[in-house]
Design an enzyme around this catalytic site. Structure first.
Site, short mmCIF file in Angstrom:
data_model
loop_
_atom_site.label_atom_id
_atom_site.label_comp_id
_atom_site.label_asym_id
_atom_site.label_seq_id
_atom_site.Cartn_x
_atom_site.Cartn_y
_atom_site.Cartn_z
N ASP A 68 0.81 -1.20 0.00
CA ASP A 68 0.00 0.00 0.00
C ASP A 68 0.85 1.26 0.00
O ASP A 68 1.95 1.28 0.58
CB ASP A 68 -0.87 0.01 1.27
CG ASP A 68 -2.28 0.47 0.98
OD1 ASP A 68 -2.52 0.95 -0.13
OD2 ASP A 68 -3.13 0.34 1.87
N LYS B 41 -9.80 6.48 -11.56
CA LYS B 41 -8.68 5.59 -11.27
C LYS B 41 -8.11 4.99 -12.55
O LYS B 41 -8.76 5.00 -13.61
CB LYS B 41 -9.11 4.47 -10.32
CG LYS B 41 -10.19 3.55 -10.88
CD LYS B 41 -10.50 2.41 -9.93
CE LYS B 41 -11.58 1.50 -10.51
NZ LYS B 41 -11.77 0.28 -9.70
#
Length: 644
Positions: free
Chosen positions: A384, A466
């Site tokens: 992440d 995105k």
């Protein structure tokens, strides 16, 4: 009269009253069994669909994704008809097309057996031979309920009751068989060439374990037997490479009932490969300007209320736990922690961008029915990162992430990609100006790198657009791993700010970014991509030194020490077994190199070198072996430097 425009731009005037198929024929297009349906003004429809006005018409064949979906969906209906003819008491539920096949779920009083599948497949082939015409019918909602109720199809009735009022409901028939479906479909069952049923499984109605268990039948179909045979061979290779099977054979990982479904135990060799992946990830992130952080596995429930997870993600979260009068939640994501680290200081425009990276383990309540080895688990570690930047920095940061993503993925051996730009969905937050800025920035970043992409209209997250990147593995399968998401919502929810050049407070933009998706899933993909034969730099054991007899024990031990001192992962096989057995065991363990030592090798100070594929690489000194290993590692993990 109507004007029909073909894909190549040629236009032809035809009389009114044509169907799509007959209009194509009138325009000189041969509509044989190769033409499955057609696109009319961009929408895929049946060839029997009537044309009432000018239109652009394009034939749809099996070569296109739309054509394969029509082909496989019609194959699903053929299978369902076969099931109903062989087992009349079976109730139909749903049966969609898949990328390489189809399935249909039936309510039946027992699981289908292999013998049942043979009977169903034989009947399906008979239905194909009958070449039944496929016809579309439309009902009102009440008519549809009454029709399927009269046929004893209770699950279809339940589906219809959930449909909107005052909208026509379509069904397709072939002979006496009728199924609820919006289509489109093939003109006739005889259009299907090669047909095969594959396997069965249990599936809950509507994916909910509180609902009845259904019997699912999987199948596939192709225009020719040759194509079907090639696909079946590919499926066998997929089975051979299955990460659950290979993971057990190579002693990499297990998922045990005593621990719990969806929770992974990493055995020493699997843990070592994971460590290599994670170390590479950390080293490259530090080089690329990221700051590494760690966060707890739990937090007060209030944090997840602020982030919106309690409102929008609750069904995927484990139940909260109480501690000292407060409720705590296992984290389903890392985002709020990184936000709180950002908030811990007053930030200036000069500080931005800030890039936080974490290999953070998260926990999500996935239903038992969807868990699948390492590919779908309940506890996993995300690679992440969250970037905090000014609005004018979005394009540069996204460009940088794109470069970094391809660098990381190529380092692990993936070289084919599909890229998707997903835009604003119907349900979203944020102003039009923010969406336009973010979307144009993502698009500009892709174009600045010369990256071709597909536009996914309305496919963005509710908080921003995105970019998704799919990788293709050695078997040609696509896997969604990498994502880059622009977020206006969390900066607002958490009241994030920075002091701008004008001395005033401004809100930063947040970019969510994952390259591998999760370590567990990426590891599973890697296992299947390589079939367990990891490149030398990732192999848990890079070389095994094998003694032919006890006479070579000291020499073998000395060689292993040399290899380890040079930084390689080596083991000695000193067992009292025949040399052929030891070599076969090393090959089964997929160790890249086998270094065999007998009396002759001891006397000459050499080793007989074999590759795991069985290739005889000749006789080498210990120094030459070390150089060979270094070169192999270098080739397998090229020094691909990201460009900024």
């Amino acid at each position: 009269m109507m004007t029909i425009t073909l894909k190549d731009g040629k236009a032809q005037t035809v009389e009114s009253g044509h169907t799509v198929g007959s209009a194509l024929e009138a325009c000189g297009v041969t509509v044989g069994t190769d033409v499955l349906a057609a696109k009319v003004n961009g929408k895929v429809v049946d060839l029997s669909c009537p044309l009432t006005e000018d239109a652009t018409v394009e034939p749809v064949t099996f070569a296109s994704a739309e054509g394969r979906e029509v082909y496989r969906h019609s194959s699903t209906h053929i299978m369902a008809q076969a099931v109903k003819e062989v087992f009349p008491t079976a109730q139909m539920t749903i049966g969609p097309a898949l990328e390489d096949g189809f399935f249909y779920d039936f309510a039946f009083d027992r699981p289908f057996t292999p013998e049942d599948l043979e009977k169903i497949e034989d009947r399906a082939r008979d239905i194909i031979k009958r070449n039944l015409q496929v016809k579309r019918t439309e009902f009102s909602k009440q008519q549809a309920i009454e029709f399927f109720h009269s046929r004893g199809e209770g699950y279809k009735v339940e589906l219809i009751r959930g449909f909107p009022e005052n909208e026509p409901i379509s069904a397709y028939s072939q002979g006496e068989f009728v199924d609820l479906c919006r289509g489109p479909h093939l003109p006739a069952t005889g259009h299907v060439g090669a047909f095969k049923l594959l396997n069965t499984a249990g599936a809950y109605w509507r994916g909910d374990e509180r609902n009845p268990m259904l019997q699912r039948i999987y199948g596939t179909s192709f225009p020719s037997q040759k194509e079907l045979d090639a696909h079946l061979a590919r499926l066998e290779e997929i089975k051979r490479r299955d990460h659950r099977k290979v993971g057990k054979e190579l002693d990499l990982i297990t998922i045990q009932d005593e621990i719990g479904p969806g929770l992974v135990l990493w055995h020493p060799k699997g843990a070592l490969v994971r460590l290599l992946i994670e170390n590479f990830w950390r080293e490259q992130h530090l080089k690329d300007g990221y700051e590494l952080v760690y966060s707890p596995h739990v937090a007060r429930l209030d944090l997840w209320k602020t982030s919106g997870h309690v409102d929008y993600y609750r069904e995927n979260m484990f139940a909260p736990m109480k501690l000292e009068g407060s409720e705590y939640q296992l984290k389903p994501m890392n985002c709020p922690y990184h936000i709180m680290i950002y908030k811990s200081h007053l930030r200036s425009y000069r500080d931005l961008p800030i890039r936080y990276g974490e290999l953070g383990t998260v926990y999500r309540y996935e239903r038992t029915g969807v868990l699948h080895g390492l590919l779908r688990v309940r506890g996993f570690t995300q690679d992440d990162a969250h970037l905090f930047c000014r609005p004018d920095q979005i394009q540069d940061e996204v460009s940088r992430v794109l470069d970094f993503t391809f660098f990381i993925l190529k380092s692990f051996g993936f070289v084919e990609f599909e890229i998707f730009l997903s835009t604003r969905p119907d349900k979203s937050v944020g102003s039009d100006d923010k969406w336009i800025l973010a979307t144009t920035s993502l698009e500009a970043a892709l174009k600045s790198r010369g990256i071709s992409y597909h536009l996914d209209e309305g496919g963005g997250a509710f908080y921003g657009p995105k970019i998704d990147i799919k990788i293709k593995d050695a078997l040609g399968r696509s896997w969604q791993c990498s994502t880059i998401q622009v977020d206006f919502n969390n900066p607002e929810r958490f009241d994030l700010s920075y002091i701008g050049e004008d001395g005033k407070s401004h809100q930063p933009i947040m970019i969510h970014r994952a390259l591998m998706g999760s370590i567990e899933r990426f590891f599973g993909i890697l296992v299947e991509h390589y079939g367990g034969s990891f490149p030398t730099w990732l192999a848990p054991v890079q070389a095994v030194v094998i003694a032919i007899t006890d006479n070579q024990r000291d020499y073998v031990t000395s060689v292993v020490s040399q290899l380890k001192a040079a930084g390689f992962r080596a083991e000695a096989d000193l067992r009292n077994e025949k040399i052929g057995f030891k070599i076969r065991e090393a090959e089964k363990a997929k160790i890249p190199f086998m270094l065999v030592a007998g009396d002759r090798e001891v006397q000459s100070g050499t080793l007989s070198v074999r590759g795991r594929s069985g290739a005889n690489l000749g006789s080498m000194t210990g120094a030459a072996v070390i150089e060979m290993l270094r070169n192999d590692v270098s080739r397998a993990q090229p020094d691909l430097q990201p460009t900024h």
